[in-house]
Motif scaffolding. Structure first.
Motif, PDB file in Angstrom:
ATOM      1  N   THR A   1       0.874  -1.070   0.195  1.00 23.08           N
ATOM      2  CA  THR A   1      -0.051   0.124   0.001  1.00 23.08           C
ATOM      3  C   THR A   1       0.643   1.147   0.043  1.00 23.08           C
ATOM      4  OG1 THR A   1      -1.676  -1.365   1.243  1.00 23.08           O
ATOM      5  CG2 THR A   1      -1.970   1.113   1.195  1.00 23.08           C
ATOM      6  N   ALA A   2       2.198   1.242   0.637  1.00 22.59           N
ATOM      7  CA  ALA A   2       2.828   2.318   0.620  1.00 22.59           C
ATOM      8  C   ALA A   2       3.488   2.596  -0.728  1.00 22.59           C
ATOM      9  CB  ALA A   2       3.939   2.171   1.654  1.00 22.59           C
ATOM     10  N   ARG A   3       3.743   1.693  -1.502  1.00 18.93           N
ATOM     11  CA  ARG A   3       4.171   1.674  -2.678  1.00 18.93           C
ATOM     12  C   ARG A   3       3.278   2.266  -3.752  1.00 18.93           C
ATOM     13  NH1 ARG A   3       6.402  -3.385  -1.884  1.00 18.93           N
ATOM     14  NH2 ARG A   3       4.865  -4.194  -2.759  1.00 18.93           N
ATOM     15  N   GLU A   4       1.902   1.786  -3.346  1.00 20.41           N
ATOM     16  CA  GLU A   4       0.981   2.413  -4.209  1.00 20.41           C
ATOM     17  C   GLU A   4       0.688   3.950  -3.886  1.00 20.41           C
ATOM     18  OE1 GLU A   4      -4.289   1.884  -4.525  1.00 20.41           O
ATOM     19  OE2 GLU A   4      -2.858   0.329  -3.242  1.00 20.41           O
ATOM     20  N   ALA A   5       0.899   4.110  -2.803  1.00 21.86           N
ATOM     21  CA  ALA A   5       0.681   5.663  -2.524  1.00 21.86           C
ATOM     22  C   ALA A   5       1.861   6.642  -2.628  1.00 21.86           C
ATOM     23  CB  ALA A   5       0.357   5.772  -0.806  1.00 21.86           C
ATOM     24  N   GLY A   6       3.086   5.842  -3.210  1.00 15.34           N
ATOM     25  CA  GLY A   6       4.137   6.715  -3.376  1.00 15.34           C
ATOM     26  C   GLY A   6       4.769   7.251  -2.064  1.00 15.34           C
ATOM     27  N   VAL A   7       4.647   6.556  -1.091  1.00 14.73           N
ATOM     28  CA  VAL A   7       5.383   7.098   0.124  1.00 14.73           C
ATOM     29  C   VAL A   7       6.340   5.794   0.827  1.00 14.73           C
ATOM     30  CG1 VAL A   7       3.611   8.372   0.858  1.00 14.73           C
ATOM     31  CG2 VAL A   7       3.753   6.203   1.698  1.00 14.73           C
ATOM     32  N   ARG A   8       7.151   5.865   1.610  1.00 15.27           N
ATOM     33  CA  ARG A   8       8.245   5.331   2.297  1.00 15.27           C
ATOM     34  C   ARG A   8       7.997   5.061   3.711  1.00 15.27           C
ATOM     35  NH1 ARG A   8      13.859   6.864   1.893  1.00 15.27           N
ATOM     36  NH2 ARG A   8      12.872   9.101   2.247  1.00 15.27           N
ATOM     37  N   VAL A   9       7.881   3.708   4.423  1.00 18.49           N
ATOM     38  CA  VAL A   9       7.957   3.433   5.471  1.00 18.49           C
ATOM     39  C   VAL A   9       9.393   3.477   6.138  1.00 18.49           C
ATOM     40  CG1 VAL A   9       7.416   1.682   7.462  1.00 18.49           C
ATOM     41  CG2 VAL A   9       6.039   2.040   5.399  1.00 18.49           C
ATOM     42  N   VAL A  10       9.873   4.698   6.759  1.00 21.22           N
ATOM     43  CA  VAL A  10      11.384   4.847   7.088  1.00 21.22           C
ATOM     44  C   VAL A  10      11.690   4.612   8.397  1.00 21.22           C
ATOM     45  CG1 VAL A  10      11.281   6.750   5.155  1.00 21.22           C
ATOM     46  CG2 VAL A  10      10.650   7.358   7.527  1.00 21.22           C
ATOM     47  N   THR A  11      10.917   4.481   9.416  1.00 15.68           N
ATOM     48  CA  THR A  11      11.537   4.116  10.743  1.00 15.68           C
ATOM     49  C   THR A  11      10.140   3.352  11.421  1.00 15.68           C
ATOM     50  OG1 THR A  11      12.483   4.932  12.564  1.00 15.68           O
ATOM     51  CG2 THR A  11      10.530   6.186  11.749  1.00 15.68           C
ATOM     52  N   GLY A  12      10.389   2.697  12.487  1.00 14.70           N
ATOM     53  CA  GLY A  12       9.328   2.022  13.286  1.00 14.70           C
ATOM     54  C   GLY A  12       9.622   1.380  14.582  1.00 14.70           C
ATOM     55  N   ASP A  13       8.813   0.662  15.350  1.00 13.80           N
ATOM     56  CA  ASP A  13       9.103   0.036  16.551  1.00 13.80           C
ATOM     57  C   ASP A  13       8.145  -1.073  16.790  1.00 13.80           C
ATOM     58  OD1 ASP A  13      10.261   0.001  19.302  1.00 13.80           O
ATOM     59  OD2 ASP A  13       8.280   0.871  20.144  1.00 13.80           O
ATOM     60  N   THR A  14       8.630  -1.840  17.610  1.00 15.43           N
ATOM     61  CA  THR A  14       7.861  -3.286  17.886  1.00 15.43           C
ATOM     62  C   THR A  14       7.733  -3.510  19.166  1.00 15.43           C
ATOM     63  OG1 THR A  14       8.870  -4.190  15.653  1.00 15.43           O
ATOM     64  CG2 THR A  14       7.984  -5.908  17.236  1.00 15.43           C
ATOM     65  N   LYS A  15       6.745  -4.041  19.753  1.00 13.21           N
ATOM     66  CA  LYS A  15       6.623  -4.277  20.989  1.00 13.21           C
ATOM     67  C   LYS A  15       5.653  -5.701  21.084  1.00 13.21           C
ATOM     68  CE  LYS A  15       8.639  -0.861  23.337  1.00 13.21           C
ATOM     69  NZ  LYS A  15       9.292  -0.008  21.964  1.00 13.21           N
ATOM     70  N   VAL A  16       6.048  -6.344  22.024  1.00 13.40           N
ATOM     71  CA  VAL A  16       5.304  -7.677  22.269  1.00 13.40           C
ATOM     72  C   VAL A  16       4.910  -7.671  23.631  1.00 13.40           C
ATOM     73  CG1 VAL A  16       5.350 -10.272  22.406  1.00 13.40           C
ATOM     74  CG2 VAL A  16       6.615  -9.055  20.633  1.00 13.40           C
ATOM     75  N   VAL A  17       3.464  -7.928  23.831  1.00 13.41           N
ATOM     76  CA  VAL A  17       2.779  -7.950  25.285  1.00 13.41           C
ATOM     77  C   VAL A  17       2.120  -9.516  25.436  1.00 13.41           C
ATOM     78  CG1 VAL A  17       2.259  -5.534  25.142  1.00 13.41           C
ATOM     79  CG2 VAL A  17       0.562  -6.949  24.184  1.00 13.41           C
ATOM     80  N   ALA A  18       2.122  -9.377  26.667  1.00 14.49           N
ATOM     81  CA  ALA A  18       1.422 -10.999  27.208  1.00 14.49           C
ATOM     82  C   ALA A  18       0.132 -11.186  26.632  1.00 14.49           C
ATOM     83  CB  ALA A  18       1.375 -11.002  28.695  1.00 14.49           C
TER      84      ALA A  18
END
Length: 353
Positions: free
Chosen positions: A133-150
């Motif tokens: 979807t990002a490619r379709e919109a012409g944008v880049r996902v440039v950073t992020g974060d991941t958390k796991v919870v119980a």
């Protein structure tokens, strides 16, 4: 000189997410690199990952004179539905929030909160959907974060996306800019997303042969602004639907709004679904519907531009801004009467986005 070989790409070795995948060690790196970094291509080959994305100010300034910034969280249930999933929804929601302000979306962040026990295969599908979807919109996902919870601390997966974009010089859209005589346009049918989500839940044993309208609207909005540079405002009709947008506009601009019920496009399947459940399509959430208000002399050009775009084939002029009854939205019914369209007090369908 000794050249060190590139280390092999990391791979997740589990079928479900465990708490170890959020612990900051090798299991977490496996998950992040295998599922997210590989899908989003957030760094160039051979370059290390940093704790922040770095964007060129010169490139941003070449596109406009103001920076737009937005953030949103997505908790939709179920995660996957006809026409989309939580990943597609997250990208479209943030891209559209930028685009309706006249910004050209440039870059997104993506933070995920994952419940222990979630299937890695599902996570891969959603990450791939975000990237697609990002490619379709012409944008880049440039950073992020991941958390796991119980288990039980969240419902499978929550996503937060933030986005930056650049507003072209001289453009000034705003919810308080509508004027009497302006024309109200929408780009497509109402209620598809809300009906698709409710049908996907299966709680009411009612099916609806309709898919979500979830789509990035920045291309459509760019075409609209090129055709009608005097456009007053644009809003996407998400939670609260068309009714919420019209009421917010009427109040902020201190005008009345008069719309014709017969002019509002609604698919027969959605109308029948709403009739069966006692819902009003005006209040159903959408993820691919933009409401635009344009000066009357530019309305024809604006409508033609919308209809020329794949996401605006069924675009329609549905009403006008008036000097009468400031702050009120009035609808003309097909039977010759009128009714007031108020804001909803509650939410008829929670967790649609």
């Amino acid at each position: 000189m000794t050249v060190l070989p590139l280390r092999p790409p990391r791979r997740v070795r589990h079928e479900t997410v465990t708490l170890a995948h959020g612990g900051g060690g090798s299991a977490m790196r496996d998950l992040v690199e295998d599922v997210f970094v590989s899908a989003f291509a957030v760094h160039e080959e051979g370059q290390p990952l940093e704790d922040q994305a770095r964007l060129s100010l010169a490139e941003l300034m070449a596109r406009g004179d103001r920076l737009a910034f937005t953030t949103d969280s997505f908790v939709v249930d179920p995660l996957e539905f006809a026409g989309g999933d939580i990943g597609k929804l997250a990208v479209c929601g943030t891209v559209n929030d930028l685009a309706v302000g006249g910004a050209v979306p440039v870059a997104l962040s993506c933070a995920v909160v994952i419940e222990e026990g979630m299937a890695v295969a599902t996570l891969r599908r959603i990450a791939a959907s975000i990237a697609r979807t990002a490619r379709e919109a012409g944008v880049r996902v440039v950073t992020g974060d991941t958390k796991v919870v119980a288990r039980g601390a969240c419902d499978k997966l929550f996503i937060t996306t933030s986005g930056v974009g650049v507003i072209r010089t001289g453009l000034d859209l705003g919810i308080a800019r509508a004027r009497p005589g302006d024309v109200v346009l929408i780009n497509g049918p109402l209620g598809d997303h809300g009906a698709a989500i409710m049908a996907a839940r299966g709680e009411l044993a009612v099916s609806a042969p309709v898919a979500s309208d979830c789509a990035p609207l920045n291309g459509l909005i760019g075409a609209l602004l090129d055709a009608a540079p005097g456009t007053r405002l644009i809003r996407d009709a998400t939670r609260g639907g068309l009714a919420a947008v019209l009421n917010e506009m009427a109040e902020a601009s201190n005008i009345g709004v008069r719309v014709a019920e017969s002019a509002i496009p609604i698919r027969p399947e959605v109308r029948g679904f709403c009739d069966l459940l006692g819902l009003d399509p005006l209040y159903l959430g959408n993820e691919g519907v933009a409401v635009a208000v344009v000066p009357p002399e530019q309305a024809d050009a604006a409508l033609a531009a919308l209809r020329a775009h794949p996401l605006g084939v069924l675009a329609a002029a549905i009403g006008t801004a008036t000097a009468e009854r400031p702050g009120r939205v009035v609808m003309d019914t097909p039977f010759g009467g009128t009714r007031i369209v108020d804001m909803l007090v509650g939410d008829p369908l929670p967790r649609i986005c």
